[in-house]
Design an enzyme around this catalytic site. Structure first.
Site, PDB file in Angstrom:
ATOM      1  CG  ASN A 142      26.671  54.618  48.146  1.00 51.20           C
ATOM      2  OD1 ASN A 142      26.484  54.186  48.780  1.00 51.20           O
ATOM      3  ND2 ASN A 142      28.384  54.743  47.661  1.00 51.20           N
ATOM      4  CG  HIS A 144      28.144  51.811  51.532  1.00 51.73           C
ATOM      5  ND1 HIS A 144      29.069  53.745  52.064  1.00 51.73           N
ATOM      6  CD2 HIS A 144      27.674  52.608  52.793  1.00 51.73           C
ATOM      7  CE1 HIS A 144      27.884  54.660  52.548  1.00 51.73           C
ATOM      8  NE2 HIS A 144      27.539  53.915  53.659  1.00 51.73           N
ATOM      9  CD  GLU A 149      31.373  53.019  49.590  1.00 50.22           C
ATOM     10  OE1 GLU A 149      30.308  53.106  49.304  1.00 50.22           O
ATOM     11  OE2 GLU A 149      32.098  53.938  50.409  1.00 50.22           O
TER      12      GLU A 149
HETATM   13  C1  F6R Z   1      28.123  51.808  59.217  1.00 54.02           C
HETATM   14  C2  F6R Z   1      28.143  51.276  57.985  1.00 54.02           C
HETATM   15  C3  F6R Z   1      27.587  52.366  57.034  1.00 54.02           C
HETATM   16  C4  F6R Z   1      26.569  53.087  57.249  1.00 54.02           C
HETATM   17  C5  F6R Z   1      25.900  53.843  56.229  1.00 54.02           C
HETATM   18  C6  F6R Z   1      24.397  54.555  56.907  1.00 54.02           C
HETATM   19  O1  F6R Z   1      28.949  51.289  60.529  1.00 54.02           O
HETATM   20  O2  F6R Z   1      29.046  50.697  58.322  1.00 54.02           O
HETATM   21  O3  F6R Z   1      27.583  51.363  55.844  1.00 54.02           O
HETATM   22  O4  F6R Z   1      25.755  52.164  58.203  1.00 54.02           O
HETATM   23  O5  F6R Z   1      26.927  54.578  56.301  1.00 54.02           O
HETATM   24  O6  F6R Z   1      25.479  55.769  57.664  1.00 54.02           O
HETATM   25  P1  F6R Z   1      24.104  56.740  58.924  1.00 54.02           P
HETATM   26  O7  F6R Z   1      23.314  55.983  59.420  1.00 54.02           O
HETATM   27  O8  F6R Z   1      24.851  57.511  59.452  1.00 54.02           O
HETATM   28  O9  F6R Z   1      23.394  57.142  57.460  1.00 54.02           O
END
Ligand code: F6R
Length: 241
Positions: A142, A144, A149
């Site tokens: 999304n 983030h 968010e």
């Molecule tokens: C982690 C964080 C999140 C992740 C994001 C992607 O510290 O802040 O923003 O970077 O959710 O997560 P993955 O890498 O698991 O797809």
């Protein structure tokens, strides 16, 4: 915020190449400035990056003895030692494997008695360290970044967030039951992230394609938090599928 912006888009052949290139950028940073302040992320995207960094440490190419690290985020209400806390993740993938002094490892304290004060403290410690030299980011489907968010104001600083349903659904697999999944987290804010001198964003896999296309479109909106990066002057996106 910086008005002049430039994106460096690097398409990688595979996950290993993304991890290696990211580790190379961090190695260069630390070798140029041994007391660098590193901003770190958790999740699936950086696991290979940490493996690569540890490998470089073992080979004597990089030392973390004078480095400080600040993680983007942490769940609230979980003990530091809980297996799914971001602190445990960092211990598993980096902290216990390199010469980074324990007092130089920083994550928001999701167990603090006063979470609002903890947010203020975290900002202060980042500032007192001289600010983040290089910040690693992943990206949510999304858009983030950290746990910022959609809808998060771009001027936000470290704050408490209620986790979005999509984020909960995606991360619930790391917890024994849905009930145990925390409802809140502390995250660096968007402005906190934008104050890092350099930003490296990792995005690998089909499921990130749409988010990357949206980021590439250049439309800046708080409905897509990562689009704030167009307001930063030194961003490298390592992406592939
Ligand atoms: C982690 C964080 C999140 C992740 C994001 C992607 O510290 O802040 O923003 O970077 O959710 O997560 P993955 O890498 O698991 O797809």
């Amino acid at each position: 915020m910086n008005e002049v912006y430039e994106f460096n888009w690097v398409e990688v052949a595979d996950y290993d190449e993304m991890s290696r290139l990211a580790a190379e950028l961090f190695e260069q940073q630390v070798n140029k400035k041994p007391d660098s302040v590193l901003g770190l992320a958790t999740g699936a995207s950086p696991i290979g990056f940490y493996r690569n960094l540890v490998d470089r440490y073992v080979k004597g190419r990089i030392s973390f003895a004078n480095v400080q690290t600040f993680n983007l985020d942490e769940y609230t209400g979980l003990e530091f030692s809980h297996p799914t806390s971001f602190y445990s993740y960092m211990e598993e993938h980096l902290f216990t494997k390199v010469d980074l002094p324990a007092i130089h490892r920083h994550l928001p304290d999701g167990e603090a008695a006063n979470l609002n004060e903890e947010c203020v403290r975290y900002e202060r410690v980042i500032r007192e360290s001289g600010g983040i030299d290089i910040q690693l980011l992943g990206i949510g489907v999304n858009g983030h970044i950290g746990f910022n968010e959609p809808g998060t104001p771009f001027h936000s600083r470290t704050h408490i967030v209620k986790l979005a349903e999509s984020t909960r659904a995606r991360n619930a697999k790391y917890f024994p039951s849905a009930e145990e999944f925390p409802r809140q987290a502390i995250t660096m804010g968007i402005q906190t992230i934008l104050e890092a001198k350099k930003i490296i964003l990792l995005a690998f896999g089909e499921e990130k394609t749409e988010a990357i296309e949206r980021l590439r479109s250049g439309n800046v909106s708080k409905d897509f938090p990562a689009s704030c990066l167009h307001r930063h002057s030194n961003v490298t996106v390592l992406y592939g599928k």
